[in-house]
Design a protein around this motif. Structure first.
Motif, PDB file in Angstrom:
ATOM      1  N   VAL A  66     -39.106 -63.648 -21.568  1.00 41.12           N
ATOM      2  CA  VAL A  66     -39.410 -65.053 -20.861  1.00 41.12           C
ATOM      3  C   VAL A  66     -38.347 -66.077 -20.848  1.00 41.12           C
ATOM      4  O   VAL A  66     -37.606 -65.910 -21.852  1.00 41.12           O
ATOM      5  N   GLN A  67     -38.272 -67.035 -20.024  1.00 43.79           N
ATOM      6  CA  GLN A  67     -37.682 -68.285 -20.288  1.00 43.79           C
ATOM      7  C   GLN A  67     -38.298 -69.328 -19.883  1.00 43.79           C
ATOM      8  O   GLN A  67     -39.310 -69.324 -18.998  1.00 43.79           O
TER       9      GLN A  67
ATOM     10  N   SER B  34     -37.404 -73.038 -18.454  1.00 43.99           N
ATOM     11  CA  SER B  34     -36.234 -73.944 -17.587  1.00 43.99           C
ATOM     12  C   SER B  34     -36.498 -75.468 -18.020  1.00 43.99           C
ATOM     13  O   SER B  34     -37.391 -75.925 -18.084  1.00 43.99           O
TER      14      SER B  34
ATOM     15  N   THR C  21     -31.736 -73.104 -19.913  1.00 43.08           N
ATOM     16  CA  THR C  21     -33.033 -72.380 -20.039  1.00 43.08           C
ATOM     17  C   THR C  21     -33.159 -71.868 -21.627  1.00 43.08           C
ATOM     18  O   THR C  21     -32.110 -71.879 -22.142  1.00 43.08           O
TER      19      THR C  21
ATOM     20  N   SER D 220     -37.277 -61.335 -12.706  1.00 46.67           N
ATOM     21  CA  SER D 220     -37.261 -62.617 -13.045  1.00 46.67           C
ATOM     22  C   SER D 220     -38.000 -63.347 -12.355  1.00 46.67           C
ATOM     23  O   SER D 220     -38.020 -63.239 -11.160  1.00 46.67           O
TER      24      SER D 220
ATOM     25  N   THR E  59     -40.857 -65.127 -16.367  1.00 43.80           N
ATOM     26  CA  THR E  59     -40.069 -63.825 -16.997  1.00 43.80           C
ATOM     27  C   THR E  59     -38.600 -64.357 -16.768  1.00 43.80           C
ATOM     28  O   THR E  59     -38.272 -64.882 -15.572  1.00 43.80           O
ATOM     29  N   SER E  60     -37.771 -63.778 -17.710  1.00 41.86           N
ATOM     30  CA  SER E  60     -36.308 -63.867 -17.562  1.00 41.86           C
ATOM     31  C   SER E  60     -35.680 -62.879 -16.609  1.00 41.86           C
ATOM     32  O   SER E  60     -34.719 -63.011 -16.353  1.00 41.86           O
TER      33      SER E  60
ATOM     34  N   GLU F  99     -34.363 -69.114 -23.840  1.00 35.93           N
ATOM     35  CA  GLU F  99     -35.065 -67.625 -23.793  1.00 35.93           C
ATOM     36  C   GLU F  99     -36.179 -67.566 -24.992  1.00 35.93           C
ATOM     37  O   GLU F  99     -36.013 -68.004 -26.078  1.00 35.93           O
TER      38      GLU F  99
ATOM     39  N   LYS G  97     -34.372 -60.256 -18.084  1.00 35.04           N
ATOM     40  CA  LYS G  97     -33.427 -59.635 -19.169  1.00 35.04           C
ATOM     41  C   LYS G  97     -34.204 -58.321 -19.652  1.00 35.04           C
ATOM     42  O   LYS G  97     -35.385 -58.657 -20.179  1.00 35.04           O
TER      43      LYS G  97
END
Lengths: 280, 203
Positions: A183-184, A186, A192, A235, A226-227, A194, A229
């Motif tokens: 997840v991230q 902002s 961001t 994302s 969600t990121s 992480e 990644k």
């Protein structure tokens, strides 16, 4: 000396004279005979035997009829009221569904590059309310295990098993996710932070997110998404809202508490995101 | 006395029958349907006065008419003036009628007159404009048919009542004779020669 009238004749003459005088008197006074005064024998009998019982019966029938009509009206109005309640409930339900579909459509438009499968929640048993749901899309629709499942407000779970036309989804509130995801958050300055989804605290009704940047200043109210990644999910899928943070003892990672999306406890339609999901 | 009360109550019952049937089946004065004018009371009067002396017939008719006017209809003094004439006519014709059938025909004719006279009177004063044929067809025809049955019924009742009162009077006379008989026997035995001999023998 010969008697002129017999006793019967005298009696008759007496009565006739009396009634004649009476009738003439009444006729002259009222321009009518006494039988029109409402006191004739027939009037009495007619009123007692016919009119009064007939009127009473008529009134009783009218009363019963009115009562019956009132009863029928009452039944009809009760039905209408019940239908009205049903309509209100149906309206609210349809309104909510409409909002959900509208939200899902907005989500779909917001993520045009993603591949989404729209489906409906078929069952959500009470015993496993926060654990699993069954949706109306399966392998024939392209659903695979591990795909992200979103409601109109954001991420709610991931596909844990797939049938031909249905799939079982494990919710984020179950602590039995098949795999974790990144997840991230902002930040206001455009950066961001992480982290990784760690689990769900049922007592506090919150997610635990482990952040890798322990120096980041995360404030309540910030959105967690969600990121993408790690290739698990697409994302930008909304996970929840930050409610609090604590710094761990090792000072390497900090834990962020995130409240789930608003409709996590009740939703009808979901989108299954396939893009970014690793093949099983 | 019982007979008089029976007659009074009988007439009252007949008048009530007229009123009840008139109430249940009122005359259609639009003359679009058939109607019946009920004549229980008048028929009873005709049957009752047929064998009475002329003065009695007249007075009974007047009494019946004025009672009908006063207590059952609002036609005073129509019935008071008309019923004595009908009652007189009933007796006059009755003297010429030797059979039950002819008597019944006379009664029906008088009933027709009793209906016709008011109709003609109404026509005369312009109270009604309906034709005689229409009136006869819609009202009087059925009235005469039903009136014939009522006449037969009344005549039968009158005959039965006559026999009843005749039988009752004979029974009363016989019982009175029975009460008087022991005295006569006693008196006769007192003057009888054989009884005197027996008395002498016992002495």
């Amino acid at each position: 000396m010969r008697r002129r009238f017999t006793k019967l004749q005298k009696t008759l003459i007496l009565f006739i004279g009396f009634f004649f005088l009476l009738g003439s008197l009444m006729l002259s006074l009222r321009q009518n005979s006494i039988s029109d005064l409402g006191y004739s024998a027939w009037t009495y009998v007619k009123y007692g035997l016919f009119d009064s019982p007939a009127v009473s019966i008529s009134h009783a029938l009218d009363d019963f009829s009115n009562l019956w009509h009132s009863y029928q009206d009452n039944i009809y109005l009760n039905e209408q009221l019940a239908n009205q309640r049903s309509y209100q409930t149906l309206y609210a339900q349809e309104h909510n569904r409409n909002l959900e579909l509208q939200g899902l459509l907005e989500m779909k438009n917001a993520l045009p590059e993603s591949t989404q499968i729209s489906c409906q929640v078929l069952s959500r048993p009470g015993q496993t309310w926060n654990q699993t749901i069954t949706v109306s899309a399966g392998s024939t629709s392209g659903v695979e295990v591990g795909m992200a499942v979103c409601s109109a407000n954001g991420l709610v779970g991931m596909v844990s098993s797939v049938e031909t036309t249905t799939s079982q989804v494990t919710l984020l509130t179950s602590n039995d996710l098949p795999n974790s995801f990144a997840v991230q958050i902002s930040m206001d300055d455009g950066s961001t932070v992480e982290g990784v989804f760690h689990g769900y605290d049922a007592d506090q009704n919150r997610y635990e997110i482990r952040l890798f940047d322990h120096e980041a200043v995360v404030l309540p109210g910030q959105k967690v998404a969600t990121s993408g990644k790690g290739g698990t999910y697409a994302s930008g899928l909304m996970v929840g809202t930050v409610t609090g943070t604590i710094m761990n003892d090792d000072a390497v990672v900090s834990t962020v508490y995130v409240s789930p999306v608003e409709d996590i406890s009740g939703f009808t339609y979901v989108n299954i995101f396939s893009q970014g999901t690793p093949a099983p | 006395m019982k007979k008089n009360f029976g007659i009074i109550f009988g007439f009252f019952g007949l008048a009530m029958l007229d009123s009840i049937f008139s109430y249940l089946t009122p005359i259609d004065f639009t003359y679009t349907h058939f109607s019946i004018a009920w004549h229980f009371y008048l028929t009873g009067l005709l049957v009752f006065v047929r064998d009475k002396p002329m003065m009695n017939r007249f007075l009974i008719g007047a009494m019946a008419g004025i009672v009908r006017d006063m207590f059952f209809t609002s036609t005073f003094p129509f019935s008071f003036l008309f019923y004595p004439l009908i009652a007189l006519a009933a007796g006059v014709y009755q003297n010429k009628a030797r059979s039950i059938e002819s008597a019944c025909m006379i009664y029906i004719s008088l009933i027709f007159c009793a209906d016709l006279f008011p109709f003609l009177f109404q026509k005369l004063i312009g109270q009604t404009t309906v034709s005689f044929v229409s009136w006869f067809y819609h009202v009087e025809l059925l009235t005469l048919l039903v009136g014939g049955l009522v006449v037969i019924m009344m005549t039968y009742i009158d005959i039965v009542m006559d026999y009843f009162y005749l039988f009752q009077s004979r029974v009363i006379k016989k019982s009175q004779r029975g009460h008087r008989h022991p005295k006569r026997e006693l008196a006769a035995s007192m003057n009888h020669p054989q009884t005197d001999n027996r008395k002498r023998r016992f002495r």
